[in-house]
Motif scaffolding. Structure first.
Motif, PDB file in Angstrom:
ATOM      1  N   PRO A  47     -10.635  30.594  88.538  1.00  0.00           N
ATOM      2  CA  PRO A  47     -11.018  30.015  86.946  1.00  0.00           C
ATOM      3  C   PRO A  47     -12.066  29.200  87.581  1.00  0.00           C
ATOM      4  O   PRO A  47     -12.593  28.684  88.482  1.00  0.00           O
ATOM      5  CB  PRO A  47     -10.289  29.361  86.056  1.00  0.00           C
ATOM      6  CG  PRO A  47      -8.843  28.399  87.829  1.00  0.00           C
ATOM      7  CD  PRO A  47      -9.198  29.996  88.905  1.00  0.00           C
ATOM      8  N   ARG A  48     -12.636  29.526  86.757  1.00  0.00           N
ATOM      9  CA  ARG A  48     -13.919  29.334  86.810  1.00  0.00           C
ATOM     10  C   ARG A  48     -14.191  27.623  85.817  1.00  0.00           C
ATOM     11  O   ARG A  48     -14.928  27.960  84.473  1.00  0.00           O
ATOM     12  CB  ARG A  48     -15.557  29.905  85.724  1.00  0.00           C
ATOM     13  CG  ARG A  48     -15.466  30.602  87.148  1.00  0.00           C
ATOM     14  CD  ARG A  48     -17.001  31.367  87.055  1.00  0.00           C
ATOM     15  NE  ARG A  48     -17.190  32.849  88.105  1.00  0.00           N
ATOM     16  CZ  ARG A  48     -18.172  33.103  88.275  1.00  0.00           C
ATOM     17  NH1 ARG A  48     -19.065  32.655  87.945  1.00  0.00           N
ATOM     18  NH2 ARG A  48     -17.865  34.048  89.519  1.00  0.00           N
ATOM     19  N   THR A  49     -13.652  26.537  85.904  1.00  0.00           N
ATOM     20  CA  THR A  49     -13.044  25.366  85.844  1.00  0.00           C
ATOM     21  C   THR A  49     -14.442  24.499  84.536  1.00  0.00           C
ATOM     22  O   THR A  49     -14.506  24.101  83.757  1.00  0.00           O
ATOM     23  CB  THR A  49     -12.628  24.444  86.111  1.00  0.00           C
ATOM     24  OG1 THR A  49     -13.403  24.167  87.587  1.00  0.00           O
ATOM     25  CG2 THR A  49     -10.652  24.905  86.488  1.00  0.00           C
ATOM     26  N   ASP A  50     -15.401  24.768  85.322  1.00  0.00           N
ATOM     27  CA  ASP A  50     -16.375  23.540  84.114  1.00  0.00           C
ATOM     28  C   ASP A  50     -17.103  25.343  83.445  1.00  0.00           C
ATOM     29  O   ASP A  50     -17.435  24.749  82.347  1.00  0.00           O
ATOM     30  CB  ASP A  50     -18.178  24.147  85.958  1.00  0.00           C
ATOM     31  CG  ASP A  50     -18.239  25.452  86.068  1.00  0.00           C
ATOM     32  OD1 ASP A  50     -17.297  27.027  86.581  1.00  0.00           O
ATOM     33  OD2 ASP A  50     -19.534  26.092  86.350  1.00  0.00           O
ATOM     34  N   ASN A  51     -16.805  26.391  84.204  1.00  0.00           N
ATOM     35  CA  ASN A  51     -16.978  26.941  82.080  1.00  0.00           C
ATOM     36  C   ASN A  51     -16.585  26.737  81.307  1.00  0.00           C
ATOM     37  O   ASN A  51     -16.932  26.413  80.089  1.00  0.00           O
ATOM     38  CB  ASN A  51     -17.711  28.719  82.080  1.00  0.00           C
ATOM     39  CG  ASN A  51     -19.224  28.809  83.101  1.00  0.00           C
ATOM     40  OD1 ASN A  51     -19.714  27.943  83.537  1.00  0.00           O
ATOM     41  ND2 ASN A  51     -19.074  29.673  84.230  1.00  0.00           N
ATOM     42  N   ILE A  52     -15.315  26.493  81.860  1.00  0.00           N
ATOM     43  CA  ILE A  52     -13.448  27.121  80.831  1.00  0.00           C
ATOM     44  C   ILE A  52     -14.118  25.496  80.481  1.00  0.00           C
ATOM     45  O   ILE A  52     -13.960  24.711  78.540  1.00  0.00           O
ATOM     46  CB  ILE A  52     -12.425  26.985  81.130  1.00  0.00           C
ATOM     47  CG1 ILE A  52     -12.268  28.060  81.705  1.00  0.00           C
ATOM     48  CG2 ILE A  52     -11.188  26.661  80.647  1.00  0.00           C
ATOM     49  CD1 ILE A  52     -11.361  28.709  83.083  1.00  0.00           C
ATOM     50  N   LEU A  53     -14.374  24.520  80.870  1.00  0.00           N
ATOM     51  CA  LEU A  53     -14.783  22.952  80.222  1.00  0.00           C
ATOM     52  C   LEU A  53     -15.310  22.942  79.040  1.00  0.00           C
ATOM     53  O   LEU A  53     -15.524  22.120  78.273  1.00  0.00           O
ATOM     54  CB  LEU A  53     -14.850  21.913  81.686  1.00  0.00           C
ATOM     55  CG  LEU A  53     -12.929  21.804  81.711  1.00  0.00           C
ATOM     56  CD1 LEU A  53     -13.732  20.888  83.046  1.00  0.00           C
ATOM     57  CD2 LEU A  53     -12.379  21.210  81.532  1.00  0.00           C
TER      58      LEU A  53
END
Length: 83
Positions: free
Chosen positions: A55-61
């Motif tokens: 998962p791309r946590t930066d984009n999710i956040l």
């Protein structure tokens, strides 16, 4: 028939084959199902690394923060309008 005529006919036939292939590609690209799959993959790539599956946590956040901000704004506006 001369060699020039045969060569011209061969060139015309080769051009027809290329055009037929190009048209087939355009029909495939313009098909709604193909467009939907391409867009779904693009959205998925925003949130998941397609090669690793991580998962791309930066984009999710960023998205979660934006949604939380909008919800908070609605709550504040609603409370202010009920006074």
């Amino acid at each position: 028939m001369t060699n020039d005529m045969r060569q011209i006919e061969q060139e015309i036939e080769a051009t027809r084959e290329r055009l037929a292939g190009t048209i087939d590609q355009l029909v495939y690209r313009a098909h709604p199902k193909t467009i939907a799959n391409r867009q779904a993959t693009a959205v998925k790539a925003t949130f998941v690394d397609l090669q690793t599956g991580a998962p791309r946590t930066d984009n999710i956040l960023k998205v979660v923060g934006g949604v939380a901000g909008v919800v908070a704004a609605f709550v504040v506006i609603r409370k202010l309008s009920n006074r």
